[in-house]
Every structure is written in structure tokens, then in C-alpha cells.
Design an enzyme around this catalytic site. Structure first.
Site, PDB file in Angstrom:
ATOM      1  N   ARG A  51       1.074  -1.124   0.067  1.00  0.00           N
ATOM      2  CA  ARG A  51       0.026  -0.068   0.026  1.00  0.00           C
ATOM      3  C   ARG A  51       0.805   1.089  -0.143  1.00  0.00           C
ATOM      4  O   ARG A  51       2.033   1.042   0.088  1.00  0.00           O
ATOM      5  CB  ARG A  51      -0.942   0.074   1.257  1.00  0.00           C
ATOM      6  N   GLY A  52       0.158   2.358   0.019  1.00  0.00           N
ATOM      7  CA  GLY A  52       1.132   3.770  -0.366  1.00  0.00           C
ATOM      8  C   GLY A  52       1.179   3.714  -1.709  1.00  0.00           C
ATOM      9  O   GLY A  52       1.319   2.949  -2.396  1.00  0.00           O
ATOM     10  N   ALA A  53       1.018   4.973  -1.950  1.00  0.00           N
ATOM     11  CA  ALA A  53       0.735   5.425  -3.722  1.00  0.00           C
ATOM     12  C   ALA A  53       2.001   4.869  -4.473  1.00  0.00           C
ATOM     13  O   ALA A  53       1.727   4.227  -5.355  1.00  0.00           O
ATOM     14  CB  ALA A  53       0.543   6.854  -3.765  1.00  0.00           C
ATOM     15  N   ARG A  88      -7.504  -0.562  -6.837  1.00  0.00           N
ATOM     16  CA  ARG A  88      -7.721   0.514  -5.879  1.00  0.00           C
ATOM     17  C   ARG A  88      -8.105   1.979  -6.550  1.00  0.00           C
ATOM     18  O   ARG A  88      -7.277   2.235  -7.462  1.00  0.00           O
ATOM     19  CB  ARG A  88      -6.443   0.764  -4.814  1.00  0.00           C
ATOM     20  N   GLN A 199      -1.890   2.585  10.000  1.00  0.00           N
ATOM     21  CA  GLN A 199      -0.828   2.616   9.289  1.00  0.00           C
ATOM     22  C   GLN A 199       0.218   3.691  10.186  1.00  0.00           C
ATOM     23  O   GLN A 199       1.648   3.273   9.781  1.00  0.00           O
ATOM     24  CB  GLN A 199      -0.774   3.332   8.017  1.00  0.00           C
ATOM     25  N   ASP A 240      -1.929  10.809  -1.916  1.00  0.00           N
ATOM     26  CA  ASP A 240      -2.401   9.696  -3.088  1.00  0.00           C
ATOM     27  C   ASP A 240      -2.630  10.370  -4.550  1.00  0.00           C
ATOM     28  O   ASP A 240      -2.654   9.422  -5.384  1.00  0.00           O
ATOM     29  CB  ASP A 240      -3.609   8.848  -2.451  1.00  0.00           C
ATOM     30  N   ASN A 250      -5.300  12.792   0.630  1.00  0.00           N
ATOM     31  CA  ASN A 250      -4.505  11.907   1.274  1.00  0.00           C
ATOM     32  C   ASN A 250      -5.319  10.993   2.275  1.00  0.00           C
ATOM     33  O   ASN A 250      -6.631  11.283   2.446  1.00  0.00           O
ATOM     34  CB  ASN A 250      -3.342  12.653   1.895  1.00  0.00           C
ATOM     35  N   LYS A 251      -4.725  10.190   3.143  1.00  0.00           N
ATOM     36  CA  LYS A 251      -5.329   9.209   4.113  1.00  0.00           C
ATOM     37  C   LYS A 251      -6.526  10.240   5.128  1.00  0.00           C
ATOM     38  O   LYS A 251      -6.143  11.255   5.429  1.00  0.00           O
ATOM     39  CB  LYS A 251      -4.414   8.832   5.059  1.00  0.00           C
TER      40      LYS A 251
HETATM   41  O1  MRU Z   1      -4.477   3.344   2.232  1.00  0.00           O
HETATM   42  P1  MRU Z   1      -3.024   3.521   2.077  1.00  0.00           P
HETATM   43  O2  MRU Z   1      -2.072   3.125   3.195  1.00  0.00           O
HETATM   44  O3  MRU Z   1      -2.495   3.195   0.917  1.00  0.00           O
HETATM   45  O4  MRU Z   1      -2.898   5.044   2.070  1.00  0.00           O
HETATM   46  C1  MRU Z   1      -1.397   5.624   2.125  1.00  0.00           C
HETATM   47  C2  MRU Z   1      -1.551   7.118   2.307  1.00  0.00           C
HETATM   48  O5  MRU Z   1      -2.512   7.778   2.402  1.00  0.00           O
HETATM   49  C3  MRU Z   1      -0.227   7.744   2.101  1.00  0.00           C
HETATM   50  O6  MRU Z   1      -0.149   9.026   2.958  1.00  0.00           O
HETATM   51  C4  MRU Z   1       0.210   8.223   0.850  1.00  0.00           C
HETATM   52  O7  MRU Z   1       0.039   6.857  -0.230  1.00  0.00           O
HETATM   53  C5  MRU Z   1       1.448   8.613   0.611  1.00  0.00           C
HETATM   54  S1  MRU Z   1       2.541   7.459   0.352  1.00  0.00           S
HETATM   55  C6  MRU Z   1       4.144   8.130  -0.080  1.00  0.00           C
END
Ligand code: MRU
Length: 358
Positions: A51-53, A88, A199, A240, A250-251
Site C-alpha cells: 500500500r502507499g501510492a 484501488r 498505518q 495519493d 491523502n489518508k
Molecule cells: O491506504 P493507504 O495505506 O495506501 O494510504 C496511504 C497514504 O495515504 C499515504 O499517505 C500516501 O499513499 C502517500 S505514500 C508515500
């Protein structure tokens, strides 16, 4: 970055298999998992083993490599690309990586396609490492400036995990922090727990611990009072999808932190590689916001009294819940964007100064 003293990346390719660190097992177990088929790659993205963009993008690129190994056929590749993009919805890096791979592979002779796909996927990863390193060097200047004025520990609040686990190495929001730490600047991180999947607690605190960066996990609602008390010098978060307007998706919960930061004159920075910029969507309301299973809210995993990982239900089964995974912070609350090309204002003018061809 290191885990138990050993250098790792979050994804790599070995003997026709994609290796990932299974993030659903962290922080209690460190498990390296093999992805052998395109279905494995799609599933890993969906259930958030990765996970994470930026890491989602890299996994999608390697997913297409697996697709070619499985069935070297253009229509199978096209279908794989579609399924990956749908795995996703919010992180734009996913589509960015798939489009880049497909552009590179269209019309390529089937004898050569695997080699070219593998090189492109590796290139996407190498580029991300370089970009994240540059983000670190650019963000370091902001931390240095605060330290030079304060001459004391710089307290940085971050949300979710925009760390090296969310990228290939270094992270986005954490890269300036790692660079400052390596330079000997005293830093301390407030890691938002980041409900419902935690996370911040499970990943950000874990990876900072492994690199010996002082950090403290806080409940998601704690940032406001810490800012009022002067215990946060700056916020750095990841994203993201950032629009050309400078609006930052973002999250979930990022927006509330930005509001609290604005009210308390705490600088609020967003760190991102250019692969996270969506140059097409003009209105943030058009960003697809992922809604995930409500079980992520109603259940939680942890260690039981025997040290075994156990999942329990935390509220009554009759209670309904809603699990929106992302929100948008309007550009007006963002002090600046930290990119691989430098720092800029969160606006179309700011971004276009750095990315002239767009
Ligand atoms: O749902 P996730 O864990 O994939 O969400 C991740 C985030 O929101 C991060 O802040 C984002 O992807 C930036 S990653 C460098």
C-alpha cells in the site's frame, strides 16, 4: 532502509517472482511474500499487503511483468492492465504506472516484451528511489531552518504511513526526516495512529524505530492540542493524488490536521513525487474516494496474552460503520509541496514552475 539492521527495499524481482514485504503482518511479523501471478499482484494491492501510492504503482508495474510471464498475449496484457487499475481507485500512481508500462509495451515484439517490461518496472522503482531521495534533500532544508532558529529537537507530526514502506525506499514524508536524522539534527516524530487500519502506529512508528528515529504514537485526535501547546514545529504528510490546483488527497483525517495546523500557525507540508500529480482532474470533488469494508473499523488485530496475532470485534455487531479511506485538503491549507524538483507553492502556478512541460 533497514529492518533489524539489514537493508531492504519494499519490492524486488527474483527468479520470475515478485518479492514484497507483507504489510498486513507488520509490526508483529516480518514476512516476505512471493507474488507469482497477475492475480497475486492485484490481490496484494486490494488487501493492502502492499500500500502507499508509489508502492502500489510499482507493484502494478511488476504485476504486468507477471502477466507476460503467465500469458504472453496482448489481449491478456490489456485485461491485466484494466484489472490492476480497478484494484484501488484513489492513488493516481497506480494508473500512472500501468499507462507508462502499456505505452512502453504497445507494439513490442513478443520475443522482446518480457525483457522490456522488466526493465521498465525496474526503472519505475529506481526513479522512485531517486525522487524520494531528492524529496528528502529538499525537505531537509525546511527542517534545518526550523532547527537553526529553535536550536532544539524539531517535532514533526505525520499522518498515516508515507514512509519507505509506502514507496520503494526513503518514503516521501519521512525522507526529509531520515535525512535530518542522518545529519545529526535532533528530530522527534508524532505518528498519528491513523484509524482504522493504523498505518501510523503499525508502519510509521515501526519503520522509524528500525532506523532509531525518536517517535511517539498519538491517537488521531491528539494533534490539535499538541499544536495549541506548541509541541508541533511542522507537519509533513504524503499524498495519493495531488491536483494541478494544489489540492491534496491523502489518508482520511489529513484535512482535519491541516485545519488545526492553520489555526495554530504550524507549517503544513505535503511531500510527493511527480507521479502523484493528477494533471487532468480540475475539481477535487471528482477524485474517486475509496470506501473500504466496514470490518476494518469494527474489528482490530493485535497480540493476545500468548503473543499470538488475534483479530477481535471491538463494537457491537448491530452498529453500522462507514469507512471512507481518503479526504482532500484544499490547497489554501498547504504551506508548500516538497517534490523531487524542489519546493513549490500548492497551486497550478507553483507546480508548473517546477514541471514546465505540463
Ligand atoms: O491506504 P493507504 O495505506 O495506501 O494510504 C496511504 C497514504 O495515504 C499515504 O499517505 C500516501 O499513499 C502517500 S505514500 C508515500
Amino acid at each position: 532502509m533497514k529492518i533489524e539492521g539489514k537493508e531492504y527495499r519494499t519490492i524486488w524481482f527474483e527468479q520470475n517472482v515478485v518479492k514484497i514485504i507483507d504489510q498486513t503482518k507488520l509490526p508483529h511479523k516480518f514476512v516476505i511474500k512471493d507474488l507469482k501471478t497477475i492475480k497475486d499482484a492485484i490481490n496484494a494491492i486490494k488487501i493492502m499487503e502492499v500500500r502507499g501510492a508509489p508502492l502500489i504503482g510499482a507493484t502494478a508495474a511488476y504485476g504486468l511483468v507477471l502477466s507476460i510471464i503467465e500469458n504472453n498475449d496482448q489481449s491478456f496484457l490489456k485485461k491485466s492492465a484494466e484489472n490492476l487499475i480497478n484494484s484501488r481507485p484513489t492513488a493516481i500512481n497506480l494508473k500512472w504506472a500501468v499507462d507508462r508500462m502499456i505505452n512502453r509495451l504497445s507494439g513490442v515484439n513478443s520475443n522482446k516484451i518480457l525483457e522490456i517490461a522488466l526493465n521498465e518496472a525496474k526503472e519505475i522503482c529506481e526513479e522512485d528511489v531517486k525522487f524520494c531521495e531528492n524529496i528528502g534533500l529538499n525537505g531537509l532544508k525546511i527542517i534545518e531552518e526550523i532547527y537553526n532558529k529553535k536550536k532544539d529537537t524539531v517535532n514533526i507530526l505525520t499522518h498515516c504511513n508515507a514512509g519507505w514502506l509506502a514507496t520503494i525506499n526513503w518514503g516521501t514524508a519521512t525522507s526529509p526526516i531520515y535525512h535530518a536524522h542522518k545529519k545529526g539534527i535532533p528530530v522527534h516524530v508524532w505518528a498519528d495512529e491513523t484509524r482504522p487500519r493504523n498505518q501510523g502506529a503499525n508502519l510509521t512508528s515501526y519503520e522509524l524505530n528500525e532506523e532509531n528515529v525518536p517517535n511517539t504514537i498519538i491517537a488521531d485526535n491528539t494533534g490539535g492540542i499538541l499544536m495549541q501547546r506548541g509541541q508541533v514545529d511542522m507537519c509533513i504528510v504524503g499524498t495519493d493524488r495531488t491536483l494541478a490546483t494544489g489540492d491534496v488527497c491523502n489518508k482520511i483525517g489529513t484535512y482535519l490536521k491541516a485545519l488545526a495546523a492553520k489555526d495554530n500557525n504550524v507549517p503544513f507540508y505535503v511531500a510527493l513525487p511527480s507521479s502523484t500529480i493528477d494533471w487532468n482532474i480540475k475539481n477535487y470533488k471528482d477524485i474517486p474516494i475509496e470506501e473500504r469494508n466496514s470490518e476494518e473499523l469494527s474489528h482490530i488485530e493485535g497480540l493476545d496474552e500468548n503473543g499470538k496475532v488475534k483479530k477481535i470485534q471491538i463494537y457491537h455487531k448491530k452498529s453500522k460503520s462507514m469507512n471512507l479511506a481518503f479526504d482532500v485538503t484544499p490547497a489554501k491549507y498547504v504551506s508548500g509541496l516538497i517534490t523531487e524538483k524542489g519546493l513549490c507553492e500548492a497551486s497550478e502556478r507553483g507546480l508548473k514552475k517546477l514541471f514546465k512541460s505540463k
